[in-house]
Design an enzyme around this catalytic site. Sequence first.
Site, PDB file in Angstrom:
ATOM      1  N   ALA A 132       0.803  -1.225   0.000  1.00  0.00           N
ATOM      2  CA  ALA A 132       0.000   0.000   0.000  1.00  0.00           C
ATOM      3  C   ALA A 132       0.832   1.268   0.000  1.00  0.00           C
ATOM      4  O   ALA A 132       0.315   2.349  -0.335  1.00  0.00           O
ATOM      5  CB  ALA A 132      -0.947   0.005   1.210  1.00  0.00           C
TER       6      ALA A 132
ATOM      7  N   HIS B 188       2.956  -7.188 -21.112  1.00  0.00           N
ATOM      8  CA  HIS B 188       2.185  -6.220 -21.884  1.00  0.00           C
ATOM      9  C   HIS B 188       2.238  -6.464 -23.389  1.00  0.00           C
ATOM     10  O   HIS B 188       1.203  -6.542 -24.053  1.00  0.00           O
ATOM     11  CB  HIS B 188       2.705  -4.802 -21.614  1.00  0.00           C
ATOM     12  CG  HIS B 188       2.590  -4.358 -20.194  1.00  0.00           C
ATOM     13  ND1 HIS B 188       1.541  -4.725 -19.378  1.00  0.00           N
ATOM     14  CD2 HIS B 188       3.385  -3.556 -19.447  1.00  0.00           C
ATOM     15  CE1 HIS B 188       1.706  -4.168 -18.194  1.00  0.00           C
ATOM     16  NE2 HIS B 188       2.814  -3.454 -18.200  1.00  0.00           N
TER      17      HIS B 188
END
Length: 456
Positions: free
Chosen positions: A18, A227
Amino acid sequence: MAPLTTTSDPHVLVLFGARGDLARRKLWPGLRRLAESGFMPDDYRIIGSGRHAPDDGFIQALGDEAFTKRISFVTSSADDGEDLARAVREAREALGERSRTLLYLSVPPSAMKPMVGMLGRTGLDDERTRIVLEKPFGSDLASAKALNAALHEHFDERAIFRIDHFLGKEPVQDILALRFANGLFEPIWNNEHVASVQIDIPEDLGLEGRGSFYEETGAFRDMVVTHLSQILGFVAMEPPETLDAGHLRDAKAAAFADLRPFSPEHAVYGQFEGYRDEDGVASDSRTETFAALRVELDNDRWRGVPFLLRTGKAMAAGRRVVTVALRDPAQLLLEADGDGAERPDELVVELTDDPRIAVELRVKRPGPTLVATRAAMELDVERATGGHGLEAYERLLIDVMHGDHLLFTRADEVELLWERAAPLLQAPPEPLPYARGSWGPEAAEALAGRCGWRLS
């Protein structure tokens, strides 16, 4: 595709990593915008987690009070997740029996498997939990299989969301629309009419403080096996029976199965000058910051068509472009004026947040002679349609809460790509030096053939 409406199930979202770079740049802002736009569930809690507690004011800096009052932070690690598990159970109980847990693992590849083990030991793997994993999924075929086995020990495949945020980008999805919603393109989407495909994602940024991460991954693992290969799947796959998650991912997996193994003879690696001076980078590092490949598919649709893949750090520009070059007609009756007219007709898809599509053609130069020059027919998708898409992570977070796998990768896709990548992993080319702000090592030019890279 899943409707972009709020899900009725209350959610506890747990964000591992986080305090990391991805969370700061994309995940926290994305969650805040979803909350402001009404796309979050009516009732939810967000628990940030990591090895160390944040500084005072960390949560308050994430948004307004209406958003931050739903956020808390609990420390955890792969060795100790009991406090976090207790906090999740308490939040789920407060939200009611219909509540779900969404676990987002924004952690380095080497931490994935140990973290999954911790989730199982602490009971954070129940039947109403979904787990999101950031790429790369493993570092080779063996580690990918081990990670998938660990995941399947605790979670059903329907609960696993391997996120590749490029698939959440509007222009990447536009590739599907171009092919399967338009009679202009799908009939010519084959080796009879297509001469080459370039998938080119240079980055002008350097490491931005991510030296340790990059030393662990490198450009090939970080970008090409993820990707660029996923975009290749959208471009190259056979038409799926329907655009649902099962059929779409079946079609992508079939395309990956047809890929020939990635050959070191058709690859160029590079390392930008000054990389070894970056924090977290070894002084004798052989990690590649640039990778260019020429790959092919062995099937009737694409046999003989080169797919050119290129990506790198600290390059001349930050771009994301798919270029489909068409074959020249048998007779070129107009003489080219030399102003780029030697290039073939090209369909160009810009994979930016403002999607743009262009068809670049040879046309007659105005005047008294029959001389060919180039001109582009351009489409600004958002301006033309009056719509505005969601940012990629926002769209994909919504899809996870809906349980929609359409734009996520499946275990067999991941393993197929690592299998095709194995020759390059076993015998990687020596990285060649290139200057910051350049287009990479000159040796990569030869991969693209006569017309070269579109971006150069």
